[in-house]
Structure formats: C-alpha cells, structure tokens
Design an enzyme around this catalytic site. Structure first.
Site, PDB file in Angstrom:
ATOM      1  CB  CYS A   9      55.687-121.647 -18.252  1.00 15.23           C
ATOM      2  SG  CYS A   9      57.117-120.917 -17.427  1.00 15.23           S
ATOM      3  NE  ARG A  15      52.709-119.690 -16.592  1.00 18.22           N
ATOM      4  CZ  ARG A  15      52.207-119.545 -17.806  1.00 18.22           C
ATOM      5  NH1 ARG A  15      50.976-119.959 -18.048  1.00 18.22           N
ATOM      6  NH2 ARG A  15      52.914-118.983 -18.771  1.00 18.22           N
ATOM      7  CG  ASP A 123      51.907-115.552 -17.450  1.00 20.81           C
ATOM      8  OD1 ASP A 123      52.503-115.410 -16.368  1.00 20.81           O
ATOM      9  OD2 ASP A 123      52.392-115.257 -18.544  1.00 20.81           O
TER      10      ASP A 123
HETATM   11  P1  4NP Z   1      55.950-117.714 -16.837  1.00 22.85           P
HETATM   12  O1  4NP Z   1      55.500-116.192 -16.684  1.00 22.85           O
HETATM   13  O2  4NP Z   1      55.693-118.097 -18.279  1.00 22.85           O
HETATM   14  O3  4NP Z   1      55.074-118.456 -15.895  1.00 22.85           O
HETATM   15  O4  4NP Z   1      57.422-117.773 -16.469  1.00 22.85           O
HETATM   16  C1  4NP Z   1      56.013-115.177 -17.500  1.00 22.85           C
HETATM   17  C2  4NP Z   1      57.201-114.577 -17.162  1.00 22.85           C
HETATM   18  C3  4NP Z   1      57.714-113.556 -17.962  1.00 22.85           C
HETATM   19  C4  4NP Z   1      57.018-113.144 -19.075  1.00 22.85           C
HETATM   20  C5  4NP Z   1      55.830-113.749 -19.412  1.00 22.85           C
HETATM   21  C6  4NP Z   1      55.329-114.776 -18.625  1.00 22.85           C
HETATM   22  N1  4NP Z   1      57.526-112.073 -19.862  1.00 22.85           N
HETATM   23  O5  4NP Z   1      56.824-111.664 -20.793  1.00 22.85           O
HETATM   24  O6  4NP Z   1      58.640-111.600 -19.603  1.00 22.85           O
END
Ligand code: 4NP
Length: 155
Positions: A9, A15, A123
């Site tokens: 991800c 995720r 997300d």
């Molecule tokens: P993930 O969610 O891609 O599902 O782990 C996110 C976690 C952190 C960030 C973006 C998406 N961030 O911008 O820090």
C-alpha cells in the site's frame, strides 16, 4: 523454497499490514511467506497504525510485531506475487518494473473478489475506525479467495 507474497500500500501502516496478517493466517507457514511494504518512506521501521492493530486484534489476529518497510526494485525478484491495494500503488509499483515478467507479478488485490473491476481498497488513514472495519472485511474476503487459489496451485 517457500512461495513469497508481498502486500503493498502507500504507507505500510494501515492496509497492507492487515492484508499480510490475514493472508498469512490462512496459509501454511512451511510453504508460504507473506510480507508487506509501502511505496512511501514515511513509516519505515514503524508499527502498524493503532486502528489496524485494533481491528485485527478484535478479530483474533496480532499484527503488532510488523514493522514498516519501503517497496524496492529488488522486491520483484524476492516475491512471486505482489498484491497492491489501489490504482496509485499499482501505477507506482509498475513504474519500477524492468520487464514484463516483473509487471505480471503485480495484481490489484480486490480483483480476486471482483474480477476485472479494478476496485481500490480505500485508504482509511484519514478516516475513522469504521473505515478500518470495512477494509478488514474486504481484505478478509479477498484473502480467502487468494489463499484457496495459492494452496491449490502450490501444494
Ligand atoms: P496505508 O495508509 O497506505 O494503508 O498504510 C496510509 C498511511 C499513511 C499515509 C498514507 C496512507 N501517510 O500519508 O502518512
């Protein structure tokens, strides 16, 4: 040699840690190794988001020992299957592939549940716990299908 599967991800804290924990829980450990990574660098070495840890724990899964990693080009050699959570992850990972064999390892994870529809796992980072519950449910369903196919193919 085990069959190596990578969940990808953006941050590797919401995720893909859930996808890693779920799929690993559905596969025999002697044949399959499941890991996860993010296309971004912000959370390298960090634990999964507390809300992902909580929804996993509520469902009997402990993902708290996972630590964030960033996806690298070497991962195309290390892993046999690369499942991405959304379109952006797909484009970012494909842009790092050197050839068609590497590109062919990359799949949108919800295409196992909704074939050919290219549906994103949303997300949940900027939302509430509710978003994490629904991400957990969709990943659980799609990982059931993935596990069944992998076990049929590799054992
Ligand atoms: P993930 O969610 O891609 O599902 O782990 C996110 C976690 C952190 C960030 C973006 C998406 N961030 O911008 O820090």
């Amino acid at each position: 040699m085990p069959v190596n599967i990578l969940m990808v991800c953006l941050g590797n804290i919401c995720r893909s840690p859930l996808a890693e924990g779920l799929l690993a829980s559905k596969l025999p450990k002697d044949t399959f190794f499941v890991d996860s990574a993010g296309t971004g660098h912000w959370h390298i070495g960090k634990k999964p988001d507390d809300r992902s840890i909580a929804v996993a724990r509520k469902n009997g899964l402990d993902i708290s020992n996972q630590r964030g990693k960033q996806f690298t080009t070497e991962d195309f050699d290390r892993y046999d299957y690369i499942y991405v959570m959304d379109h952006t992850n797909y484009n970012d990972v494909l842009a790092m592939a050197k050839n068609d064999a590497q590109k062919s390892k990359v799949k949108m994870i919800l295409n196992e549940l909704f074939p050919g529809e290219n549906v994103d796992v949303p997300d949940p980072y900027y939302g509430s716990q509710f978003g994490f519950d629904s991400v957990y449910e969709m990943l659980d369903e799609t990982c059931d299908i993935i596990a069944k196919k992998l076990i049929e193919k590799h054992s």
